[in-house]
Design a protein around this motif. Sequence first.
Motif, short mmCIF file in Angstrom:
data_model
loop_
_atom_site.label_atom_id
_atom_site.label_comp_id
_atom_site.label_asym_id
_atom_site.label_seq_id
_atom_site.Cartn_x
_atom_site.Cartn_y
_atom_site.Cartn_z
N PRO A 1 -39.79 68.80 22.19
CA PRO A 1 -40.11 67.43 22.60
C PRO A 1 -41.11 67.46 23.75
O PRO A 1 -41.74 68.49 24.04
N ILE A 2 -41.25 66.35 24.45
CA ILE A 2 -42.16 66.27 25.58
C ILE A 2 -41.77 67.31 26.62
O ILE A 2 -40.60 67.50 26.95
N ASP A 3 -42.78 68.00 27.15
CA ASP A 3 -42.56 69.10 28.09
C ASP A 3 -42.89 68.65 29.51
O ASP A 3 -44.06 68.56 29.89
N PRO B 1 -60.38 67.63 25.45
CA PRO B 1 -59.12 67.94 24.76
C PRO B 1 -58.00 68.22 25.76
O PRO B 1 -58.15 69.08 26.63
N PRO B 2 -56.89 67.50 25.66
CA PRO B 2 -55.79 67.75 26.60
C PRO B 2 -55.04 69.01 26.24
O PRO B 2 -55.05 69.44 25.07
N PRO B 3 -54.37 69.63 27.20
CA PRO B 3 -53.50 70.76 26.87
C PRO B 3 -52.25 70.26 26.17
O PRO B 3 -51.96 69.05 26.16
N SER B 4 -51.51 71.15 25.59
CA SER B 4 -50.27 70.76 24.93
C SER B 4 -49.26 70.26 25.96
O SER B 4 -49.09 70.84 27.04
N PHE B 5 -48.61 69.14 25.64
CA PHE B 5 -47.53 68.65 26.51
C PHE B 5 -46.29 68.32 25.68
O PHE B 5 -45.45 67.53 26.07
N GLY B 6 -46.18 68.96 24.51
CA GLY B 6 -45.00 68.80 23.66
C GLY B 6 -45.39 68.44 22.24
O GLY B 6 -46.57 68.27 21.92
N GLU B 7 -44.38 68.31 21.40
CA GLU B 7 -44.58 67.93 20.00
C GLU B 7 -43.94 66.58 19.76
O GLU B 7 -42.82 66.32 20.21
N GLY C 1 -39.94 56.62 21.92
CA GLY C 1 -38.84 57.42 21.42
C GLY C 1 -38.71 58.79 22.03
O GLY C 1 -37.81 59.55 21.66
N GLU C 2 -39.58 59.13 23.00
CA GLU C 2 -39.56 60.47 23.59
C GLU C 2 -39.04 60.47 25.02
O GLU C 2 -39.22 61.44 25.75
N GLY C 3 -38.38 59.39 25.45
CA GLY C 3 -37.79 59.36 26.78
C GLY C 3 -36.39 59.93 26.78
O GLY C 3 -35.94 60.56 25.82
N GLY C 4 -35.70 59.76 27.90
CA GLY C 4 -34.32 60.23 28.01
C GLY C 4 -34.18 61.69 28.29
O GLY C 4 -33.09 62.26 28.11
N PHE C 5 -35.24 62.34 28.79
CA PHE C 5 -35.14 63.78 29.08
C PHE C 5 -34.75 64.04 30.54
O PHE C 5 -34.71 65.18 30.98
N GLY C 6 -34.50 62.95 31.28
CA GLY C 6 -34.01 63.12 32.65
C GLY C 6 -35.06 63.25 33.71
O GLY C 6 -34.75 63.62 34.85
N GLY C 7 -36.30 62.93 33.39
CA GLY C 7 -37.37 63.06 34.36
C GLY C 7 -37.52 61.84 35.25
O GLY C 7 -36.87 60.81 35.07
N ASP C 8 -38.41 61.97 36.23
CA ASP C 8 -38.72 60.89 37.16
C ASP C 8 -39.37 59.73 36.40
O ASP C 8 -40.18 59.95 35.50
N ARG C 9 -39.03 58.49 36.76
CA ARG C 9 -39.61 57.33 36.09
C ARG C 9 -41.04 57.05 36.56
O ARG C 9 -41.77 56.32 35.89
#
Length: 279
Positions: free
Chosen positions: A2-4, A68-74, A142-150
Amino acid sequence: MPIDPGAVGREGEPRSRSWDSKDALLYAVGVGAGLGDPTRELEFTTENSDGVEQRVLPTFAVLLSQAPPPSFGEFDRAMLVHAEQHLVLHRPVPVEGTVTARARVVGVHDKGSGALVTIEATAVLDGGEPLATNRSAVFIRGEGGFGGDRGPKQAWSPPDRAPDHTVTYATRPEQALLYRLSGDRNPLHSDPTFAAKGGFDTPILHGLCTYGVTGRALVATVCGGDPDRLTAMSGRFSATVLPGQSLTVDAWRDGGDAWFRTSLDDGTVVLDHGRATVA
């Protein structure tokens, strides 16, 4: 994967891009210049009109400074929408040139219902002169909820009075097909099947096309028609726009700054929290 959240600070590969007069003209038409009255805005839509020198819309720098951005997840790209855009111009955009830019992830925030990823890049002209710094945020549903800062909250307080300027610009039903020719070939804006995967009934207009139409309005109003006076512009995309819908821009002058907001005919705000710096 998921999002990294660990992608912050990660850089992509540098990208060089050259453009010429035709590219600048195509961009101007892609954001609606000349629509309704082809004899207006000739400085942006023609290169050989009598007594009119070609100039470049400042928001074209957003495209020139993309890399081109670097990878930040799938994730499912159909769930990605443009959320925020901030542009700083270090000098006017020339009619032709070459720039090199490298993108870097500067923020990954957990918004609960999705993830907000912010990427920044500075475009540097051949010879080393900075042209523009571009900060863009995308929201992946749909990629939220990973516990990161808002992430931080930004106040937006335009003057408590009627707008100093209000202007309405039309868009064409085929506006997205024109705008995509400047480089953004995301099928969300052209392919009904792909748009349906993202939950849209029909392809939607590029957020950066709305941004460019708004930039034209700011140049015409708070900048007095001089594109070189618009040195920074930021806003938050708050609703989708369909090709063919009209866009109304309200703007307030506040010293060397301007506040602005873009809405549809029914009052729906589509570009909010707008700030611009006027030289």
